[in-house]
Write a protein that holds these residues in place. Structure first.
Motif, PDB file in Angstrom:
ATOM      1  N   ARG A  45     -12.052   3.759  -2.987  1.00 45.20           N
ATOM      2  CA  ARG A  45     -10.779   4.466  -2.900  1.00 45.20           C
ATOM      3  C   ARG A  45     -10.754   5.341  -1.654  1.00 45.20           C
ATOM      4  O   ARG A  45     -11.731   5.978  -1.297  1.00 45.20           O
ATOM      5  CB  ARG A  45     -10.571   5.336  -4.146  1.00 45.20           C
ATOM      6  CG  ARG A  45     -10.496   4.536  -5.439  1.00 45.20           C
ATOM      7  CD  ARG A  45     -10.210   5.447  -6.612  1.00 45.20           C
ATOM      8  NE  ARG A  45     -10.102   4.675  -7.850  1.00 45.20           N
ATOM      9  CZ  ARG A  45      -9.861   5.211  -9.034  1.00 45.20           C
ATOM     10  NH1 ARG A  45      -9.689   6.516  -9.133  1.00 45.20           N
ATOM     11  NH2 ARG A  45      -9.778   4.451 -10.102  1.00 45.20           N
ATOM     12  N   ASP A  48      -8.039  11.167  -1.326  1.00 44.13           N
ATOM     13  CA  ASP A  48      -6.761  11.563  -1.882  1.00 44.13           C
ATOM     14  C   ASP A  48      -6.143  12.655  -1.019  1.00 44.13           C
ATOM     15  O   ASP A  48      -6.837  13.369  -0.296  1.00 44.13           O
ATOM     16  CB  ASP A  48      -6.960  12.063  -3.320  1.00 44.13           C
ATOM     17  CG  ASP A  48      -5.691  11.991  -4.131  1.00 44.13           C
ATOM     18  OD1 ASP A  48      -4.681  11.512  -3.599  1.00 44.13           O
ATOM     19  OD2 ASP A  48      -5.727  12.405  -5.316  1.00 44.13           O
ATOM     20  N   THR A  60      -0.388  14.551  -5.944  1.00 42.94           N
ATOM     21  CA  THR A  60      -1.285  13.831  -5.060  1.00 42.94           C
ATOM     22  C   THR A  60      -0.885  12.371  -4.911  1.00 42.94           C
ATOM     23  O   THR A  60      -0.155  11.810  -5.746  1.00 42.94           O
ATOM     24  CB  THR A  60      -2.735  13.894  -5.585  1.00 42.94           C
ATOM     25  OG1 THR A  60      -2.818  13.151  -6.812  1.00 42.94           O
ATOM     26  CG2 THR A  60      -3.163  15.334  -5.820  1.00 42.94           C
ATOM     27  N   HIS A  61      -1.398  11.780  -3.843  1.00 40.36           N
ATOM     28  CA  HIS A  61      -1.158  10.363  -3.583  1.00 40.36           C
ATOM     29  C   HIS A  61      -1.683   9.512  -4.728  1.00 40.36           C
ATOM     30  O   HIS A  61      -1.042   8.532  -5.142  1.00 40.36           O
ATOM     31  CB  HIS A  61      -1.841   9.977  -2.269  1.00 40.36           C
ATOM     32  CG  HIS A  61      -1.681   8.532  -1.924  1.00 40.36           C
ATOM     33  ND1 HIS A  61      -2.668   7.600  -2.165  1.00 40.36           N
ATOM     34  CD2 HIS A  61      -0.652   7.853  -1.348  1.00 40.36           C
ATOM     35  CE1 HIS A  61      -2.250   6.414  -1.753  1.00 40.36           C
ATOM     36  NE2 HIS A  61      -1.041   6.536  -1.258  1.00 40.36           N
ATOM     37  N   GLN A  62      -2.837   9.893  -5.303  1.00 42.95           N
ATOM     38  CA  GLN A  62      -3.430   9.110  -6.378  1.00 42.95           C
ATOM     39  C   GLN A  62      -2.561   9.143  -7.636  1.00 42.95           C
ATOM     40  O   GLN A  62      -2.432   8.141  -8.341  1.00 42.95           O
ATOM     41  CB  GLN A  62      -4.832   9.633  -6.716  1.00 42.95           C
ATOM     42  CG  GLN A  62      -5.639   8.697  -7.624  1.00 42.95           C
ATOM     43  CD  GLN A  62      -5.843   7.328  -6.996  1.00 42.95           C
ATOM     44  OE1 GLN A  62      -6.299   7.221  -5.853  1.00 42.95           O
ATOM     45  NE2 GLN A  62      -5.471   6.272  -7.725  1.00 42.95           N
TER      46      GLN A  62
END
Length: 453
Positions: A45, A48, A60-62
């Motif tokens: 991953r 973030d 957050t992006h996640q």
């Protein structure tokens, strides 16, 4: 199960809390895929980062990625297409709205205690046909920390509570609205209101293998009956004189008042436009020539019709001696025997079912929508008469369900008013929620930072 427990109508607030909790949680990996994925290396991953701030809380992006994947899967399950950019936009909008609403809930002093959280977790497990222990195992296999799961659940309950408090207070349903709604529905269902008819008939029989020359005078005789009846002669006397039915026109050829669907379709269509006292044209059937007179027509009182289902079930309650997996296995095997004809459902219900319907072979009687708990009713509604569903887990245990019949039935006045008020309330709840959510979003400070990748 006891009928007063099983026959319940879920309140909007209760339904909302369960539905929200189930819909938003990351229980998207099946047991089979989880097992197969266990040996794969964890995906790499990217770091973030914050994509937006709502008042003082970051998104957050996640978080956006997780929600957008769930939205795509939900759309796919419903047969809709949702491309990645649209799903990400919807996910970000939804997270912004939820953050703003959650903050309002906390500012209003709304809290979720541990007991409510435990109950919600049990509801999620039950809705996914898992025990609480199995749910936690699945979360661990999916890489979701229990604390994260419970925090998501807490936020969903907060959202539900604040929506109930803020939106419910805006809803008002007047008696005039109820009456107007009922009239609209009754007008729309006018074609389903049953009609009862009392018809009298004169039959001029036509013997089998009659020639055209033999048939013509019989048809002429039938036309003479029509002429004389329309001229005012007593139809009962004409029936006793001319009719060649088995009773030779006894009772003046009258059938007696009966529902229209108990007459041949040929008769119903022939008298559909006739007033009471009207005489039909000559009708030809396999028996011969018919002349009909409408003696009486009764239209049932205008009322809403509801589709009712008659079902039977076998219930196995879970206990330390009978786990959910064992109950599912037992009823799955029994279903195969019933479908193949090796076992009789009613006899099996009397022998195995652990509720009050067992003595009646599992028969639950005629049920209107909303009488059963949602998980039971949803499965039942998908069945055709004669079908037996796969075993179902509900809050009461594990069921095997068979639908035996389905019908349209008139609703009582009280039932109509309750239904109308509930439908109007649901509609107004949707409208009020949209207005409230827009208001909360408009008063929140939202800063968009990085674009979602």
């Amino acid at each position: 199960m006891n009928n007063h427990l099983f026959l319940v109508r879920a309140l909007w607030a209760t339904c909302a809390s369960v539905c929200l909790a189930v819909a938003w949680l990351p229980l998207t990996v099946s047991a089979q895929s989880t097992a197969s994925d266990a040996s794969r290396p964890a995906p790499i991953r990217s770091a973030d980062f914050i994509v937006a701030v709502v008042n003082s809380e970051p998104i957050t992006h996640q978080e956006v990625q997780n929600l957008h994947i769930r939205l795509q899967r939900e759309a796919q399950a419903q047969g809709r297409s949702l491309d990645a950019p649209e799903a990400k936009r919807l996910a970000l909008d939804q997270l912004i709205n939820d953050k703003a609403q959650t903050q309002q809930a906390r500012d209003a002093g709304i809290t979720i205690d541990e007991e409510a959280l435990d109950q919600a977790e049990a509801n999620v497990a039950r809705s996914n046909q898992l025990t609480p222990e199995e749910l936690r195992q699945r979360l661990q296999q999916d890489g979701v920390a229990l604390a994260t799961f419970r925090e998501q659940l807490r936020n969903q309950l907060l959202l539900t509570r604040v929506r109930e408090r803020e939106v419910e207070a805006r809803i008002r349903i007047s008696d005039i609205e109820v009456e107007q709604f009922l009239q609209e529905q009754i007008s729309a269902q006018a074609g389903r209101v049953p009609v009862a008819l009392n018809l009298a008939m004169v039959l001029i029989a036509v013997p089998e293998n009659s020639t055209e020359d033999q048939i013509k005078p019989l048809e002429a005789q039938a036309r003479e009956v029509v002429r004389r009846a329309r001229a005012g002669e007593n139809f009962a006397d004409l029936a006793r004189t001319f009719s060649q039915t088995a009773d030779r026109g006894a009772n003046g050829g009258a059938f007696g008042l009966r529902p229209a669907d108990r007459y041949p379709e040929l008769f119903v269509q022939a008298v559909a436009a006739l007033p009471v006292g009207g005489v039909s044209e000559v009708l030809r059937s396999g028996a011969g020539f018919h002349v009909l007179k409408v003696l009486e027509r009764q239209q049932a009182p205008a009322t809403l019709m509801v589709t009712q289902t008659r079902a039977r079930h076998i219930l196995l309650r879970l206990s330390p001696q009978l786990t959910q997996a064992q109950a599912l296995s037992q009823l799955s095997a029994l279903r195969k025997d019933i479908v193949s004809g090796k076992a009789d459902f009613a006899k099996a219900a009397k022998r195995l079912s652990q509720d009050g319907s067992a003595a009646q072979g599992g028969d639950l009687g005629w049920a209107s929508p909303g009488m059963f708990v949602p998980e039971f009713e949803q499965t039942m509604n998908r069945l055709r008469p004669g079908q037996v569903a796969e075993p179902l887990v509900s809050r009461f245990g594990v069921h095997l369900i068979e639908v035996t019949d389905r019908r349209d039935a008139p609703m009582s006045d009280a039932e109509q008013r309750v239904l109308a008020r509930n439908i109007l309330r649901e509609k107004k709840l949707d409208e009020a929620y949209v207005a409230w959510a827009e208001d909360v979003r408009g008063r929140a400070y939202v800063e968009l930072r990085e674009p979602v990748q």
